[in-house]
Design a protein around this motif. Structure first.
Motif, PDB file in Angstrom:
ATOM      1  N   LEU A 249       0.825  -1.204   0.000  1.00  0.00           N
ATOM      2  CA  LEU A 249       0.000   0.000   0.000  1.00  0.00           C
ATOM      3  C   LEU A 249       0.862   1.257   0.000  1.00  0.00           C
ATOM      4  CD1 LEU A 249      -2.804   1.297   0.181  1.00  0.00           C
ATOM      5  CD2 LEU A 249      -2.632   1.122   2.672  1.00  0.00           C
ATOM      6  N   ASN A 250       1.944   1.241   0.785  1.00  0.00           N
ATOM      7  CA  ASN A 250       2.829   2.404   0.817  1.00  0.00           C
ATOM      8  C   ASN A 250       3.501   2.634  -0.531  1.00  0.00           C
ATOM      9  OD1 ASN A 250       2.301   3.007   3.496  1.00  0.00           O
ATOM     10  ND2 ASN A 250       3.966   1.736   4.268  1.00  0.00           N
ATOM     11  N   LEU A 252       2.241   1.721  -3.501  1.00  0.00           N
ATOM     12  CA  LEU A 252       1.224   2.201  -4.429  1.00  0.00           C
ATOM     13  C   LEU A 252       0.893   3.665  -4.196  1.00  0.00           C
ATOM     14  CD1 LEU A 252      -1.214  -0.862  -4.466  1.00  0.00           C
ATOM     15  CD2 LEU A 252       0.453  -0.206  -6.212  1.00  0.00           C
ATOM     16  N   GLU A 253       0.953   4.104  -2.951  1.00  0.00           N
ATOM     17  CA  GLU A 253       0.645   5.494  -2.636  1.00  0.00           C
ATOM     18  C   GLU A 253       1.863   6.400  -2.744  1.00  0.00           C
ATOM     19  OE1 GLU A 253      -1.225   5.630   1.149  1.00  0.00           O
ATOM     20  OE2 GLU A 253      -3.147   4.843   0.414  1.00  0.00           O
ATOM     21  N   LEU A 255       4.607   6.377  -0.950  1.00  0.00           N
ATOM     22  CA  LEU A 255       5.279   6.740   0.302  1.00  0.00           C
ATOM     23  C   LEU A 255       6.689   6.182   0.351  1.00  0.00           C
ATOM     24  CD1 LEU A 255       2.355   6.266   2.844  1.00  0.00           C
ATOM     25  CD2 LEU A 255       3.143   8.363   1.735  1.00  0.00           C
TER      26      LEU A 255
END
Length: 269
Positions: A249-250, A252-253, A255
């Motif tokens: 998720l990090n 993909l975002e 971060l």
């Protein structure tokens, strides 16, 4: 700049001597390196080596004074590229008067069909290693991570044994925090890298948590799944999966930056 002058004055005029069998040498001026144990030491060291490997064509990884260079080597041309990068590192060390300890530098050939070429640093031919501990993680040439799982289980069981022998209370309020703080970190240290590949290794890790939860009063006769529910815990397998999902998720975002490198030969310096 005032900061630059302050650091220069701090480094200039440092003296040191050595003790050998109770005999003291004379004082000599220190003309290179940074003071060990100082707050600024790590920062100055990182600044000093920031240009190390800037001309390397292979993958280069630096962490403090640990340096790794590696790449895919399928031919003699690939071998020459990797050897050229090693030569560049040696030249940098000579120019900056910070020579590598060639005796501690080793080569690890990854993959079962590796050509196992030889490499050298300067005039020293590097020793080939089958496994090596890097930043606390034991890595072998097969990259199965079974040996690292064994090491993690051994450390965790040792701490759990100390808790069993040294703590008389079996209350949840006492044992559960001790397990979370002292035992479980051994099973999850850098696990994003060495997550078990085989079911047998996964069961080894989970067995430690099974043993720990059974030590708590009132949990002895419950199933493992029920113990986890009563104690508010997840299985270690689910915790690793949760960590992987958070990392994805990090990425993909945006971060953190996802990077993938393939190595067939890795030089540890």
């Amino acid at each position: 700049m005032k900061i630059q002058r302050w650091i220069r004055n701090w480094l200039r005029g440092r003296m040191q001597r050595v003790v050998l069998k109770g005999e003291l040498s004379g004082w000599r001026e220190v003309t290179s390196g940074v003071p060990q144990g100082s707050v600024l030491g790590p920062i100055l060291f990182n600044l000093f080596i920031t240009d190390l490997g800037t001309d390397c064509k292979s993958g280069l990884i630096k962490f403090a004074d640990d340096t790794k260079v590696g790449g895919v080597v399928n031919s003699e041309e690939d071998r020459d590229i990797l050897q050229g990068d090693l030569n560049e590192l040696v030249n940098w060390s000579i120019r900056n008067r910070m020579k590598f300890n060639s005796e501690k530098c080793k080569v690890m050939h990854l993959g079962m069909t590796n050509n196992n070429f030889s490499y050298k640093m300067g005039t020293h031919w590097l020793e080939v290693t089958e496994e090596e501990k890097d930043l606390g993680v034991l890595v072998d040439r097969r990259m199965t991570m079974s040996r690292q799982c064994d090491v993690a289980v051994k450390k965790a069981n040792a701490v759990l044994g100390c808790i069993r022998r040294g703590i008389s209370s079996r209350d949840k309020e006492v044992l559960l925090p001790l397990y979370k703080v002292l035992v479980r970190p051994h099973l999850e240290y850098c696990v994003q890298f060495w997550s078990p590949m085989f079911k047998k290794d996964e069961l080894k890790l989970e067995r430690v948590q099974r043993r720990a939860t059974r030590m708590i009063r009132g949990m002895e006769n419950l199933s493992y799944e029920r113990r986890l529910e009563e104690l508010g815990l997840f299985s270690l397998t689910k915790r690793r999966l949760r960590g992987d999902m958070i990392a994805i998720l990090n990425i993909l975002e945006g971060l953190i930056q996802g990077r993938e490198k393939n190595y067939s030969s890795l030089v540890l310096t």
